[in-house]
Motif scaffolding. Structure first.
Motif, mmCIF file in Angstrom:
data_model
loop_
_atom_site.group_PDB
_atom_site.id
_atom_site.type_symbol
_atom_site.label_atom_id
_atom_site.label_comp_id
_atom_site.label_asym_id
_atom_site.label_seq_id
_atom_site.Cartn_x
_atom_site.Cartn_y
_atom_site.Cartn_z
ATOM 1 N N HIS A 109 8.790 3.576 -17.656
ATOM 2 C CA HIS A 109 7.523 4.134 -17.923
ATOM 3 C C HIS A 109 6.222 3.098 -18.288
ATOM 4 O O HIS A 109 6.270 2.101 -18.485
ATOM 5 N N GLY A 110 5.341 3.852 -17.441
ATOM 6 C CA GLY A 110 3.833 3.130 -17.629
ATOM 7 C C GLY A 110 3.208 3.151 -16.296
ATOM 8 O O GLY A 110 3.393 3.796 -15.466
ATOM 9 N N VAL A 111 1.812 2.749 -16.505
ATOM 10 C CA VAL A 111 0.799 3.214 -15.680
ATOM 11 C C VAL A 111 1.043 2.270 -14.422
ATOM 12 O O VAL A 111 0.759 2.562 -13.357
ATOM 13 N N PHE A 112 1.512 0.997 -14.631
ATOM 14 C CA PHE A 112 1.517 0.267 -13.357
ATOM 15 C C PHE A 112 2.884 0.219 -12.873
ATOM 16 O O PHE A 112 3.737 0.544 -13.129
ATOM 17 N N GLU A 113 2.809 -0.075 -11.260
ATOM 18 C CA GLU A 113 3.897 0.041 -10.538
ATOM 19 C C GLU A 113 5.074 -0.859 -11.043
ATOM 20 O O GLU A 113 6.116 -0.452 -10.766
ATOM 21 N N PHE A 114 4.742 -2.163 -11.496
ATOM 22 C CA PHE A 114 5.837 -3.123 -11.848
ATOM 23 C C PHE A 114 6.306 -2.438 -13.110
ATOM 24 O O PHE A 114 7.803 -2.913 -13.079
ATOM 25 N N GLU A 115 5.965 -1.643 -14.103
ATOM 26 C CA GLU A 115 6.459 -1.354 -15.000
ATOM 27 C C GLU A 115 7.558 -0.352 -14.643
ATOM 28 O O GLU A 115 8.531 -0.182 -15.237
ATOM 29 N N LYS A 116 7.290 0.766 -13.708
ATOM 30 C CA LYS A 116 8.083 1.752 -13.186
ATOM 31 C C LYS A 116 9.381 0.922 -12.481
ATOM 32 O O LYS A 116 10.425 1.425 -12.406
ATOM 33 N N ARG A 117 9.066 -0.048 -11.811
ATOM 34 C CA ARG A 117 10.203 -0.687 -10.842
ATOM 35 C C ARG A 117 11.010 -1.552 -11.927
ATOM 36 O O ARG A 117 12.217 -1.250 -11.881
ATOM 37 N N GLU A 118 10.633 -2.475 -12.853
ATOM 38 C CA GLU A 118 11.061 -3.175 -13.409
ATOM 39 C C GLU A 118 11.722 -2.704 -14.802
ATOM 40 O O GLU A 118 12.678 -3.235 -15.301
ATOM 41 N N GLY A 119 11.003 -1.534 -15.277
ATOM 42 C CA GLY A 119 11.563 -1.234 -16.661
ATOM 43 C C GLY A 119 11.286 -2.160 -17.785
ATOM 44 O O GLY A 119 10.715 -3.449 -17.744
ATOM 45 N N GLN A 120 11.396 -1.485 -19.075
ATOM 46 C CA GLN A 120 11.089 -2.539 -20.249
ATOM 47 C C GLN A 120 11.989 -1.605 -21.477
ATOM 48 O O GLN A 120 12.228 -0.563 -21.224
ATOM 49 N N THR A 121 12.003 -2.502 -22.685
ATOM 50 C CA THR A 121 12.423 -1.871 -23.808
ATOM 51 C C THR A 121 11.615 -0.853 -24.532
ATOM 52 O O THR A 121 10.055 -1.313 -24.589
ATOM 53 N N PHE A 122 11.964 0.312 -24.792
ATOM 54 C CA PHE A 122 11.270 1.209 -25.669
ATOM 55 C C PHE A 122 12.050 1.528 -27.090
ATOM 56 O O PHE A 122 13.244 1.387 -26.822
ATOM 57 N N VAL A 123 11.324 1.465 -28.225
ATOM 58 C CA VAL A 123 12.149 1.594 -29.498
ATOM 59 C C VAL A 123 11.567 3.001 -30.072
ATOM 60 O O VAL A 123 10.522 3.169 -30.142
ATOM 61 N N ILE A 124 12.638 3.726 -30.453
ATOM 62 C CA ILE A 124 12.128 4.879 -30.901
ATOM 63 C C ILE A 124 12.275 5.146 -32.431
ATOM 64 O O ILE A 124 13.536 4.808 -32.751
ATOM 65 N N ASP A 125 11.555 5.641 -33.278
ATOM 66 C CA ASP A 125 11.570 5.847 -34.604
ATOM 67 C C ASP A 125 11.472 7.491 -34.669
ATOM 68 O O ASP A 125 10.457 8.056 -34.037
ATOM 69 N N LEU A 126 12.181 8.181 -35.258
ATOM 70 C CA LEU A 126 12.306 9.683 -35.699
ATOM 71 C C LEU A 126 12.393 10.161 -36.901
ATOM 72 O O LEU A 126 13.181 9.395 -37.872
ATOM 73 N N ALA A 127 11.509 11.068 -37.450
ATOM 74 C CA ALA A 127 11.732 11.544 -38.551
ATOM 75 C C ALA A 127 11.905 13.014 -38.522
ATOM 76 O O ALA A 127 10.790 13.705 -37.680
ATOM 77 N N LEU A 128 12.656 14.173 -38.978
ATOM 78 C CA LEU A 128 12.968 15.191 -39.020
ATOM 79 C C LEU A 128 12.921 16.187 -40.009
ATOM 80 O O LEU A 128 13.377 15.669 -41.266
ATOM 81 N N GLY A 129 12.039 17.256 -40.129
ATOM 82 C CA GLY A 129 12.012 18.001 -41.312
ATOM 83 C C GLY A 129 13.118 19.116 -41.202
ATOM 84 O O GLY A 129 13.016 19.798 -40.291
ATOM 85 N N LEU A 130 13.846 18.960 -42.189
ATOM 86 C CA LEU A 130 15.123 20.290 -42.144
ATOM 87 C C LEU A 130 15.566 20.202 -43.559
ATOM 88 O O LEU A 130 15.338 19.500 -44.490
ATOM 89 N N ASP A 131 16.128 21.475 -43.661
ATOM 90 C CA ASP A 131 16.696 21.639 -45.209
ATOM 91 C C ASP A 131 18.097 21.288 -45.000
ATOM 92 O O ASP A 131 18.945 21.663 -44.260
#
Length: 124
Positions: A16-38
């Motif tokens: 993901h990314g605006v630049f072509e090299f980001e789409k071509r080469e890729g990179q690490t993304f780190v995801i944090d989640l918080a979920l509201g539930l009973d």
């Protein structure tokens, strides 16, 4: 009553990314989640079927990050929130997308976007 389940530091590789090299080469993304539930039903039954299976959710989030590239982390965060809200027990989802290797021409430690989305029809 809404409880909060947090899953932090989900490491994924995306293109993901605006630049072509980001789409071509890729990179690490780190995801944090918080979920509201009973969580009371699961606490009472001690049965995984009565709560969100966070192991399965993490795999679904990872798949969402690793599929079709988007330009903006805003779009990626929304995609992830949509995945989290597929489980009817999730009342809201807070998603943080970290892009630690963003192409910025100065020293920085992280770029992060946090969004919160509620299940449709909820106003609280």
């Amino acid at each position: 009553m809404t409880d909060e389940l947090a899953i932090l530091g989900i490491e994924c590789y995306g293109h993901h990314g605006v630049f072509e090299f980001e789409k071509r080469e890729g990179q690490t993304f780190v995801i944090d989640l918080a979920l509201g539930l009973d969580t009371a039903p699961a606490a009472a039954s001690d049965d995984l079927r009565d709560t969100v299976d966070y192991g399965s959710l993490v795999l679904s989030v990872k798949a969402a990050v690793e599929k079709d590239p988007v330009d903006l982390i805003e779009s990626l965060a929304q995609r992830i929130a949509d995945v989290c809200l597929l489980d009817a027990r999730v009342e809201w989802a807070r998603v943080t997308v970290h892009k630690p290797d963003a192409p910025i021409e100065t020293t920085f430690s992280d770029v992060a976007l946090t969004i919160t989305r509620k299940r449709e029809g909820r106003s609280d």
